[in-house]
Enzyme design. Structure first.
Site, PDB file in Angstrom:
ATOM      1  N   GLU A 281       0.813  -1.210   0.000  1.00 41.29           N
ATOM      2  CA  GLU A 281       0.000   0.000   0.000  1.00 41.29           C
ATOM      3  C   GLU A 281       0.850   1.265   0.000  1.00 41.29           C
ATOM      4  OE1 GLU A 281      -3.504  -0.803   2.164  1.00 41.29           O
ATOM      5  OE2 GLU A 281      -4.105   1.302   2.281  1.00 41.29           O
ATOM      6  N   GLU A 284       1.930   1.785  -3.365  1.00 42.65           N
ATOM      7  CA  GLU A 284       0.838   2.370  -4.146  1.00 42.65           C
ATOM      8  C   GLU A 284       0.793   3.878  -3.938  1.00 42.65           C
ATOM      9  OE1 GLU A 284      -3.270   0.159  -4.750  1.00 42.65           O
ATOM     10  OE2 GLU A 284      -2.499  -0.252  -2.743  1.00 42.65           O
ATOM     11  N   CYS A 302      -8.354  -2.420   3.918  1.00 36.09           N
ATOM     12  CA  CYS A 302      -8.191  -3.653   4.675  1.00 36.09           C
ATOM     13  C   CYS A 302      -9.417  -4.045   5.464  1.00 36.09           C
ATOM     14  CB  CYS A 302      -6.984  -3.549   5.602  1.00 36.09           C
ATOM     15  SG  CYS A 302      -6.914  -1.998   6.437  1.00 36.09           S
ATOM     16  N   SER A 322      -7.204   1.397  -2.504  1.00 30.86           N
ATOM     17  CA  SER A 322      -6.030   0.559  -2.647  1.00 30.86           C
ATOM     18  C   SER A 322      -6.505  -0.810  -3.106  1.00 30.86           C
ATOM     19  CB  SER A 322      -5.331   0.434  -1.292  1.00 30.86           C
ATOM     20  OG  SER A 322      -4.560  -0.740  -1.256  1.00 30.86           O
ATOM     21  N   LYS A 361     -15.311 -10.542   8.157  1.00 31.60           N
ATOM     22  CA  LYS A 361     -14.364 -11.388   7.439  1.00 31.60           C
ATOM     23  C   LYS A 361     -14.942 -12.762   7.153  1.00 31.60           C
ATOM     24  CE  LYS A 361     -10.448  -8.732   8.914  1.00 31.60           C
ATOM     25  NZ  LYS A 361     -10.112  -7.757   7.964  1.00 31.60           N
ATOM     26  N   GLU A 364     -16.172 -12.130   3.929  1.00 27.03           N
ATOM     27  CA  GLU A 364     -15.144 -11.751   2.966  1.00 27.03           C
ATOM     28  C   GLU A 364     -14.488 -12.955   2.291  1.00 27.03           C
ATOM     29  OE1 GLU A 364     -11.590 -10.267   4.613  1.00 27.03           O
ATOM     30  OE2 GLU A 364     -11.139  -8.935   2.941  1.00 27.03           O
ATOM     31  N   GLU A 370     -11.203 -13.873  -6.419  1.00 25.63           N
ATOM     32  CA  GLU A 370      -9.837 -13.485  -6.037  1.00 25.63           C
ATOM     33  C   GLU A 370      -9.495 -13.951  -4.628  1.00 25.63           C
ATOM     34  OE1 GLU A 370     -10.437  -9.441  -6.900  1.00 25.63           O
ATOM     35  OE2 GLU A 370      -9.583  -9.572  -8.923  1.00 25.63           O
ATOM     36  N   CYS A 512     -10.521  -1.955  14.630  1.00 23.36           N
ATOM     37  CA  CYS A 512     -10.787  -3.385  14.804  1.00 23.36           C
ATOM     38  C   CYS A 512     -10.971  -3.767  16.262  1.00 23.36           C
ATOM     39  CB  CYS A 512      -9.672  -4.223  14.195  1.00 23.36           C
ATOM     40  SG  CYS A 512      -9.423  -3.830  12.464  1.00 23.36           S
TER      41      CYS A 512
END
Lengths: 584, 115, 580
Positions: A281, A284, A302, A322, A361, A364, A370, A512
């Site tokens: 990142e 990037e 993230c 990102s 998650k 996710e 992907e 988080c």
């Protein structure tokens, strides 16, 4: 500036409190606990349940302690036989509309309604039972909604509407038919729901619970053909102790020991993957800043709930995101490629479990193809902190007395920058530490950035990178996104200078550490304690920056090549697409 | 209508809301309309027009005797103003022919309260 | 033309109607004296008096003679022919009279014509408020008048206005609460349809007193005619500069608009009403903060009932002292009551506070339809209770009704006789509250539902004595722990009927019998054999074929099939069906 104070009496005890303090909070100051049910310390009162009623001298009606401010000269009685009898009746009424199957409920032993009933010693069902005959909604694969158990406290609706600004939940119908559901009476998966789990984290009963993944994990652990590996998120280590009475204590090394005892053959740390994320990142950012090949601001990616929110509500920002996957997905794919190759294990047999503070998650891991970049499902199961606590008890391990162990350093050794991902502002701070190096070639003298730390909803600041002022915004809680992105949209529309270069968003308040899968009864005080422990872990580390992590360096040398290189792109990056708010 | 000044307001307040002493008022609130006052109102208007009578037919609100709707109050010069109740087309016709034209009160349908 | 008019009506209910006979006799007397072209005699349908024998009224003198005997007819006729004074021993002076303050213009003016309203003194209250008094003195006047909220709570209006006036805020609101939801109450509807300007003027005065810049009418959507008339009134007011910028040329500006309700009784509650206008779910919110301090969109908001506002213009133009002369010590002014149910003359009655229930229901409204005794009067709608027959001489005011276990409420008065069941009535009201409950707080949402279940049990013959204990327990919890007035008062009808008519509950529970013959499950229909003419009409009309038999054997009702619809009872011409 001193605030005005008022004097009052509670149960005959004289006290002085700040003007505007509720009777509930004032009572705590004199060691009186007024029972509550719908009130959560993290949220404003909805005044729904009617259990916190108290008597005020001179008033004909009883008042709700959770939302009535103390006034000068008030004389309050919190407990007397009359009040207690009314509270009992109200609890019994609520119970008459609630299923009786505590023993089989996910909240058994950790349920606010159960505790209240036990505290009041209610042993009879005076009123006939009647239940809401509605099916359980398991469509999101992250959070389950069981309308039968809902006591209509309204916490989830408030969190979803006011705090998270997602509006996936609302009250439908009225009176005895009232229930909570997405508008239009559809399944959660067809609604704007971003699976952040704040509803589950605030629910007092078993109405909203994380979808259980402990069974598949136990099954894999007992399957001799499976090679079980596990990773723990930064936020888990500072909150797992709460199940045993410790707040704000970092149990990293005990967790490594515990996971080995549970039967995992390799124990990794998501903080390592966070370092890798930073490598990608920050690169990037460097590219966008110096080469301008893609637009600024760069926005962190993230947090899967944030990604889902963006794909639904801010599709015009897709280009700014990102393309980097979230850290645990990165570690997942690396475990089934890099690690598997190095240790000559067939990745088809690897069962990778992520232990996260998160419910999002869980959704996710099958978000798109992907997430199968390794050729297999990169992450097989996600457990949240609450599920891990239950597994520890089931496994019969005396957690507190465990010795400390190390992780499998190949994918487990982390820099300070990796662990601070768990707190709001942490991703940004970690990114700056490496971005500074990438842009200027020089290491920072001071790697700590107070201006992005703390629980203020929106943090705006400027960082100097070799003379250039880099404008930064950090938001946590999706309700704070609108302000920041509106500024960006306005600048884009009017062709003005962009208000920020780099934006970090965490869906959950606090980052988080305030995640949807974390232990119950979170408050800002608790969030700060958990964050403090994380920042302590960072400052205790010798290596503070991701790019200085030798294991990260080795990973790139041996496998990935360079950040944003071909291999990285294949395994560590993803794509985004607009998604509809309502699928029906 | 132009905006009023306080003086203009006073002036209108001193005027008579009943422009002449010949009028018929039909109770046209929901209670009256539900009992059929709408048709009675239209009927009276038509009759007055047909017979070319110099009497205004107006609507008014509910004066409280809802049990006796449709209520019709009639004022004709030389006679006291009275309220007829449970007025149907037959009674309305009598009101026109007997009360308005022949200047005689109609029997059996007057509702006279205390105030 | 006729110099005098004589109205004749026999109001004695027990004997054959003597109106025609008296009319003929009286006319004869006049003819004998050749006065029949000077004095007209009319038979009327109603003289506003009941059970007072033969009544004769003389217009335009407004003399009323009651209990007139045959021999008195000649005396009265002679006194009129000779232009003598009224015959004192026959004159009747009614004790109780209606006093129309809120309803002053209803039935007199065209509600859609602002000029007629002004010609009756309209908007002079507003003029006095702005040019003579000023905001603070207006509130003083309202304080002197001591008018209390007519929506049911009876809160002193001046206090509400004063709180809002004293808060400094760049915007304030006033709202007219026209969400009249009590079953059987339609006072507000009549005022809005009959004299919308009186309410509008009251609202403008309220806005002036507290410093509001925006006024709302929150009208239930089920009142389309009222909405239409308010709309016309607002437009006419704007045209005349009584709304908008620089009202009557002063610096006071006010905008007004209508907001419709959406079918929720609970939105008559202040905080739920505010939520509704804000576009949110119409549920109440805890108070404090009170709307006067922090209401609509967080700004100071005054919410007043339609009838309260309709009284304001006169209170201001005639002064608070004048208003305070009417009524009792604690409850000033008049109240409009909607008297309905088993009453002869249902309608609206406006009377000074302090009149007794008997005066209202019997003297003014003629007593029960059947002529039988009154069992009880239900006041205050779903939040109120019943007043039994023995307490009918209670003067009506806020405090007295509360002491008896009921409330004034918005003014609904439902008359009940022996055919009304005192367990069925609270079941109806509780069913209404359960239907209208917003569902936010557990005590009302679940408590109301459980209470309704118990009442259903009792009226269906499955009741147990323990049920009464549960009912009382839940009632108490709902009263104390509900978030808003709906839940707090939903149990009033139950508690009130338990207080005065507990024997009826016991009858239902222990003997499985409904004394009033109302509760379907507890009624038995049987054929009375010796009255039965065997025509078979009952059998052909029975919707479930529960009556068997024929011309020879006669007919009988199969109890297990009978659904207690009562059809056989209705169609039998020989009264041969026994219902108990």
């Amino acid at each position: 500036m001193t605030k005005k104070t008022v004097q009052a009496k509670i149960n005959g005890i004289l006290l002085r409190v700040e003007e505007g303090t509720t009777i509930l909070d004032a009572a705590k100051k004199v060691q009186i606990k007024i029972p509550t049910l719908c009130k959560h310390p993290d949220l404003p009162s909805s005044a729904a349940c009617g259990i916190c009623i108290v008597k005020i001298k001179g008033a004909s009606k009883m008042a709700r302690a959770c939302c009535t401010p103390v006034e000068e000269g008030m004389e309050i009685i919190t407990h007397d036989p009359e009040i207690v009898e009314i509270r009992r009746t109200v609890i019994e009424l609520i119970l008459s509309n609630h299923p009786n199957d505590c023993l089989k409920c996910a909240r058994n032993n950790d349920c606010e309604l159960q505790r209240l009933t036990a505290d009041f010693g209610i042993k009879e069902e005076s009123f006939s039972q009647f239940l809401r005959e509605l099916p359980i909604d398991q469509s999101t694969k992250a959070v389950d909604l069981d309308p039968k158990k809902c006591i209509l406290c309204g916490r989830c609706v408030h969190v979803c509407q006011e705090n998270q600004d997602v509006w996936a939940l609302s009250f439908l119908e009225r009176g005895i038919k009232t229930r909570i559901s997405p508008a239009g009476d559809i399944q959660l998966a067809d609604s704007p729901c971003v699976k952040c789990g704040q509803c589950a984290a605030h629910c007092p009963t078993g109405a909203f619970v994380e979808q259980d993944s402990t069974l598949p994990v136990w099954k894999a652990l007992q399957d001799p053909s499976k090679y079980c590996v596990v990773q723990i998120a930064p936020a888990v280590r500072v909150s797992i102790g709460e199940a045993f009475g410790y707040t704000g204590k970092n149990f990293t090394k005990k967790l490594y020991a515990l996971l080995r005892r549970l039967g995992f053959q390799a124990v990794f740390d998501t903080s390592f993957a966070a370092d890798v994320t930073i490598m990608e990142e920050a690169s990037e950012f460097e590219q966008r800043l110096l080469k301008g090949n893609r637009p600024l601001p760069l926005i962190t990616s993230c947090c899967p709930s944030w990604v889902d929110f963006m794909e639904k509500f801010y599709t015009d920002m897709i280009d700014h995101f990102s393309s980097c996957k979230s850290p645990h997905e990165i570690l997942g794919v690396l475990s089934k490629t890099y690690y598997a190759q190095k240790n000559k294990i067939d990745p088809a047999n690897i069962f990778m479990t992520s232990i996260m503070p998160c419910t999002s998650k869980k959704y996710e891991i099958t978000r798109n193809e992907e997430m199968f970049a390794s050729g297999h499902q990169d992450i097989d199961a996600v457990l949240c902190t609450r599920e891990l606590s239950r597994m520890i008890k089931q496994a019969g391990i005396d957690f507190e007395s465990l010795p400390e162990e190390e992780s499998d350093s190949i994918l487990g050794e982390y820099a300070g920058a990796g662990v601070i991902f768990g707190a709001t502002g942490g991703v940004m701070e970690a990114a700056i530490r490496t971005a500074h190096y990438l842009v200027t070639g020089k290491e920072l003298k001071n790697v700590e950035f107070e201006s992005v730390r703390g629980i203020k909803g929106i943090k705006e600041t400027e960082i100097d990178i070799s003379g250039k002022k880099i404008k930064i915004a950090v938001a946590h809680g999706l309700g704070n996104v609108e302000y920041i992105l509106n500024k960006v949209r306005q600048a884009k529309d009017n062709n003005e200078e962009i208000p920020y270069h780099f934006i970090e968003v965490m869906a959950c308040p606090g980052g988080c550490i305030g995640g949807g899968g974390q232990p119950y009864m979170v408050t800002d005080e608790l969030r700060l304690k958990r964050a403090k422990a994380i920042y302590q872990d960072d400052s205790d580390k010798k290596i503070r920056c991701s790019h200085q992590n030798p294991y990260v360096k080795r990973l790139y040398k041996e496998f990935l090549g360079k950040p944003l290189g071909e291999v990285s792109e294949k395994f560590l990056h993803t794509h985004y697409k607009p998604r509809p708010l309502y699928k029906k | 209508m132009a905006k009023l000044t306080p003086d203009e307001l006073e002036k209108i307040s001193k005027s008579n809301h009943e422009k002449s002493s010949n009028w018929i008022k039909v109770g046209m609130s929901t209670c009256g309309i539900a009992a059929g006052a709408g048709e009675i109102f239209d009927f009276l208007l038509e009759e007055v027009k047909k017979r070319n009578l110099q009497i205004e037919v107006k609507k008014c609100g509910c004066q409280g005797n809802c049990y006796a709707e449709p209520l019709v109050e009639v004022s004709v010069e030389g006679l006291p103003a009275v309220t007829y109740g449970k007025v149907n087309k037959e009674v309305a016709t009598k009101i026109i022919e007997k009360h308005v034209i022949a200047k005689m009160l109609v029997n059996d349908y007057i509702y006279d309260s205390l105030t | 033309m006729y110099e005098k008019t004589v109205l004749i009506k026999d109001t004695d209910l027990r004997r054959e109607d003597k109106t025609r006979q008296a009319y003929t006799q009286f006319l004869d007397h006049l003819r004998q004296n050749d006065q029949h072209s000077r004095i007209q005699v009319v038979r009327v349908a109603d003289v506003g008096l009941y059970d007072k024998g033969l009544v004769i009224k003389v217009l335009p003198d407004r003399i009323t003679y009651a209990n007139v005997q045959d021999r008195d007819l000649e005396r009265i006729a002679n006194s009129l022919c000779e232009n003598k004074e009224a015959i004192k021993d026959l004159v009747y002076k009614p004790k109780v009279k209606q006093e129309k303050l809120a309803l002053r213009n209803c039935g007199k003016i065209d509600p859609e014509n602002i000029n007629e309203y002004i010609a009756c003194g309209g908007y002079l209250g507003l003029k006095r408020a702005i040019f003579e008094l000023g905001a603070e003195k207006v509130i003083e006047e309202v304080k002197t008048g001591a008018i209390r909220g007519r929506g049911g709570a009876g809160y002193p209006t001046w206090l509400k206005w004063n709180f809002a006036c004293k808060v400094s805020s760049e915007q304030k609101f006033v709202i007219c609460n026209a969400d009249e939801g009590d079953p059987g109450a339609y006072m507000d509807r009549s005022i809005l349809e009959g004299d919308p300007h009186s309410v509008l003027e009251g609202l403008i005065v309220a806005a002036f007193a507290v410093g509001a810049s925006r006024a709302y009418f929150y009208v239930r959507a089920e009142y389309p005619l009222a909405v239409e008339r308010i709309e016309k009134a607002i437009k006419a007011a704007y045209d005349y500069g009584l709304l908008g910028k620089n009202i009557l040329g002063s610096s006071f500006c006010l905008d007004a608009e209508i907001r419709l309700g959406a079918g929720a009784f609970v939105c008559g509650e202040e905080t739920a009403l505010i939520s509704s206008i804000e576009g949110r779910r119409g549920t109440p919110h805890p108070r404090p903060p009170y709307p006067s301090i922090k209401g609509l969109w967080g700004k100071p908001t005054v919410i007043n009932n339609v009838e309260t506002l309709a009284n304001i213009p006169q209170l201001i133009s005639k002064g608070g002292k004048w208003f305070a002369q009417i009524g009792t010590e604690t409850s000033k002014g008049t109240k409009v009551f909607a008297v309905t149910g088993k009453v002869k003359n249902s309608g609206l009655v406006e009377i000074a506070m302090g009149a007794t229930l008997r005066e209202i229901v019997v003297d003014l409204c003629g007593g029960t339809l059947s002529g039988g005794p009154i069992k009880a009067i239900q006041t205050g709608g779903p939040s109120g209770g019943v007043i039994p027959q023995e307490l009918l001489d209670t003067p009506v005011d806020y405090e007295n009704l509360q002491k008896l276990g009921s409330i004034m409420g918005s003014g609904g008065m439902i008359v009940m006789d022996e055919d009304d069941c005192m367990v069925d009535i609270p079941k109806f009201y509780l069913g209404f509250c359960v239907d209208e409950s917003c569902g936010k707080c557990a005590p009302c949402r679940i408590g109301g539902f459980q209470m309704l279940n118990y009442l259903k049990k009792i009226t269906e013959g499955r009741g147990e004595l323990n049920d009464l204990i549960h009912l009382k327990r839940i009632s108490y919890a709902m009263q104390k722990a509900s978030l808003c007035g709906l839940g707090q008062t939903a149990s009033n009808p139950v508690l009130s009927t338990l207080k005065y008519f507990e024997n009826e509950y016991i009858e239902h529970i222990v003997n499985k019998r409904c004394p009033a013959g109302k509760c379907n499950h507890l009624i038995t229909y049987k054929v009375i054999e010796d009255k039965c003419k065997r025509c078979g009409l009952c059998s052909t009309n029975c919707p479930v074929n529960a009556i068997s038999g024929d011309k020879e054997k006669g007919y009988s009702i199969i109890q297990e099939k009978c659904i207690k619809c009562g059809r056989c009872f209705e169609v039998c011409k020989f009264k041969a069906i026994y219902k108990k």
